[in-house]
Write an enzyme that holds these catalytic residues in place. Sequence first.
Site, mmCIF file in Angstrom:
data_model
loop_
_atom_site.group_PDB
_atom_site.id
_atom_site.type_symbol
_atom_site.label_atom_id
_atom_site.label_comp_id
_atom_site.label_asym_id
_atom_site.label_seq_id
_atom_site.Cartn_x
_atom_site.Cartn_y
_atom_site.Cartn_z
ATOM 1 N N GLY A 1 -7.180 13.443 8.786
ATOM 2 C CA GLY A 1 -6.237 13.808 7.728
ATOM 3 C C GLY A 1 -5.426 15.009 8.156
ATOM 4 N N CYS B 1 -12.204 13.194 13.531
ATOM 5 C CA CYS B 1 -11.253 14.296 13.452
ATOM 6 C C CYS B 1 -11.526 15.145 12.199
ATOM 7 C CB CYS B 1 -9.835 13.740 13.512
ATOM 8 S SG CYS B 1 -8.610 14.992 13.859
ATOM 9 N N TYR B 2 -10.651 15.094 11.208
ATOM 10 C CA TYR B 2 -10.885 15.869 9.977
ATOM 11 C C TYR B 2 -12.260 15.509 9.394
ATOM 12 C CZ TYR B 2 -10.033 17.767 5.280
ATOM 13 O OH TYR B 2 -10.124 18.470 4.106
ATOM 14 N N HIS C 1 -9.695 10.231 18.461
ATOM 15 C CA HIS C 1 -9.476 9.027 17.648
ATOM 16 C C HIS C 1 -9.877 7.758 18.405
ATOM 17 C CE1 HIS C 1 -7.385 10.946 14.295
ATOM 18 N NE2 HIS C 1 -7.008 11.829 15.218
ATOM 19 N N GLU D 1 -9.874 4.849 17.277
ATOM 20 C CA GLU D 1 -9.130 3.688 16.773
ATOM 21 C C GLU D 1 -7.808 3.452 17.487
ATOM 22 O OE1 GLU D 1 -9.683 6.532 15.283
ATOM 23 O OE2 GLU D 1 -8.000 7.245 14.094
ATOM 24 N N SER E 1 6.801 -17.535 -4.753
ATOM 25 C CA SER E 1 8.061 -16.874 -4.413
ATOM 26 C C SER E 1 8.671 -17.486 -3.168
ATOM 27 C CB SER E 1 7.807 -15.396 -4.167
ATOM 28 O OG SER E 1 7.093 -15.244 -2.958
ATOM 29 N N GLY E 2 7.867 -18.285 -2.454
ATOM 30 C CA GLY E 2 8.354 -18.842 -1.200
ATOM 31 C C GLY E 2 7.891 -18.022 -0.014
ATOM 32 N N VAL F 1 5.005 -15.842 2.321
ATOM 33 C CA VAL F 1 3.724 -16.267 2.864
ATOM 34 C C VAL F 1 2.569 -15.927 1.909
ATOM 35 C CG1 VAL F 1 3.598 -14.195 4.310
ATOM 36 C CG2 VAL F 1 2.129 -16.101 4.831
ATOM 37 N N ASP F 2 2.639 -14.789 1.227
ATOM 38 C CA ASP F 2 1.506 -14.382 0.384
ATOM 39 C C ASP F 2 1.265 -15.367 -0.760
ATOM 40 O OD1 ASP F 2 1.705 -12.245 2.064
ATOM 41 O OD2 ASP F 2 2.479 -10.842 0.564
ATOM 42 N N SER F 3 2.347 -15.708 -1.471
ATOM 43 C CA SER F 3 2.121 -16.621 -2.594
ATOM 44 C C SER F 3 1.837 -18.036 -2.095
ATOM 45 C CB SER F 3 3.277 -16.594 -3.595
ATOM 46 O OG SER F 3 4.474 -17.006 -3.007
ATOM 47 N N LYS G 1 -1.681 -8.241 6.048
ATOM 48 C CA LYS G 1 -0.699 -9.310 6.254
ATOM 49 C C LYS G 1 -1.071 -10.258 7.410
ATOM 50 C CE LYS G 1 3.480 -10.505 4.798
ATOM 51 N NZ LYS G 1 3.790 -10.424 3.367
#
Length: 527
Positions: free
Chosen positions: A55, A82-83, A184, A186, A239-240, A242-244, A383
């Site tokens: 952070g 880290c933090y 880090h 990651e 909605s068209g 990808v999520d919906s 996503k």
Amino acid sequence: MERRKILVVDFGGQYVRLIARRIRELGVFSEIISPEAGLDYFSQEEVAGIVLSGGPASLKMAGAPLIDSRIFSLGKPILGICYGMQLMAELLPGGHLKASSRSEYGRADLLIKEPVGVFQGITVSGGGKSPGKKVAKKSFPVWMSHGDSVEEVPEGFQVLAETKELLVAAMADSARNLYGLQFHPEVEHTCYGREILGNFVHQICGVTGSWNIKEIVSEKINQIRTKLGSRAGVVLGLSGGVDSAVTAALLHRAVGERLQCIFIDHGLLRMGEVQQVVETFSREFKLPLITVDARERFLKKLAGVRDPEVKREIIGETFVRVFEEEAGKLKDITHLAQGTIYSDVIESGEHSNAEIIKSHHNVGGLPEKMELDIVEPLRDLFKDEVRELGEELGLPAEIIYRQPFPGPGLAIRIIGEVTPERLEILRQADAIFRKELEKSRVSQQIWQAFAVLPDIRSVGVEGDSRTYGYPIILRAVSSSDAMTADWVKIPGEELDRISRKIVNRVKEINRVVYDITSKPPATIEWE
Ligand code: XMP
């Protein structure tokens, strides 16, 4: 499937989401959570371990975020990064932090003193006389980004690694499974970062890596079936995007014909989009689709509104109202499904006290009084995981790899008031831009490309006459999750061609500008 998860406590670091992604890549479910979540949350049985993130704050300054120190006595393995590591030194007896006015950024060589715990089994192929032989690797590059550092480790801890600049680059109380890393693991620049996180997750927390897309599909389907029971009907706003579409595919698998999809044309869609959605949907799902023409209703509500957050609220609220009305006409509908994904949840600040950047219309904009129960099967997925799920469910590439499009549509790409005339101008310019980009060699890099219509005009000259028209702003960004983004370096000659086409074909536009700002400091959308 393994039910246990790793909690990633968010202290505001830029890599928080990356930590969560890396853990998921290791096949273990991870969840980002606020430090204020409360001990009960942290002590749940399915929590196999906790990561305290980095952070921007300094524990030497007033107001730095803290955590209930009883978390260290829960018996759960904890990794402070880290933090997060500095917090351990600050909160646990005997630890001492050294404030620094100077920050250390970038590469450092980590020397492992004790190859145990998170450093267990980090080996590298030996060269020389015995090529291929595995030898313990003692020193390797890691990525640092910090100001303060740990000067004395807390009672019961030992120093596991150091660098030239830092006496304590990694520390552990192996008996209590508490680990701290100043670097880090990651980020890609850290060698063996994956192995280090893997050691924590698999060896120390003891979670197997069985969290994968196939399993997720069947788990989600089971969850939907349990939630909906044997009779409930569910209505989904399509909605068209990808999520919906993935939400629809999952629900269809789970409850078949009890899913009813409604596509609301709010009048804020791009050129040709309505026909495209209806066509693709009926071809792919072979389910009846209710299309509602609510263009006038939305535009009326938006008349005179200039504030982006108010626009979002109005659109979100009207959307749900139209839904409720339509659902009311159907029989046995009790649930409303939404394609909310994890980044919507995070960016809306729902998981923490984080500042709200924008209230995404499918989360923050929801009216408080809902008459239908909400189903959000993608709420915990990023996503790219949603896209993988789409592939697993057999959706076509044209849906899965479609550019994200915001729920409030073109309303948040028109600065100032949304009117039918201004929508039409934006639609035309946007369509030309996106079509031209399809032919471009940069098309593969594009995450989102669109036009934005500002509410200023500028002077131009056409033939012998003065013009006073709108500028149009073009934006194309590359990104992997919309959390950060960079602007795409479209070749100059292509920008030139696009600019000419737009000013020649859209008479209200007399100037074209290209947005060359990354996220942060900007956001992808303008509003
Ligand atoms: P920003 O502009 O915050 O956008 O960098 C990040 C991603 O989210 C999309 N976006 C939205 N999506 N409802 C949505 O469904 C919204 O209100 C909304 N606002 C932004 C944006 O297009 C980008 O992909």
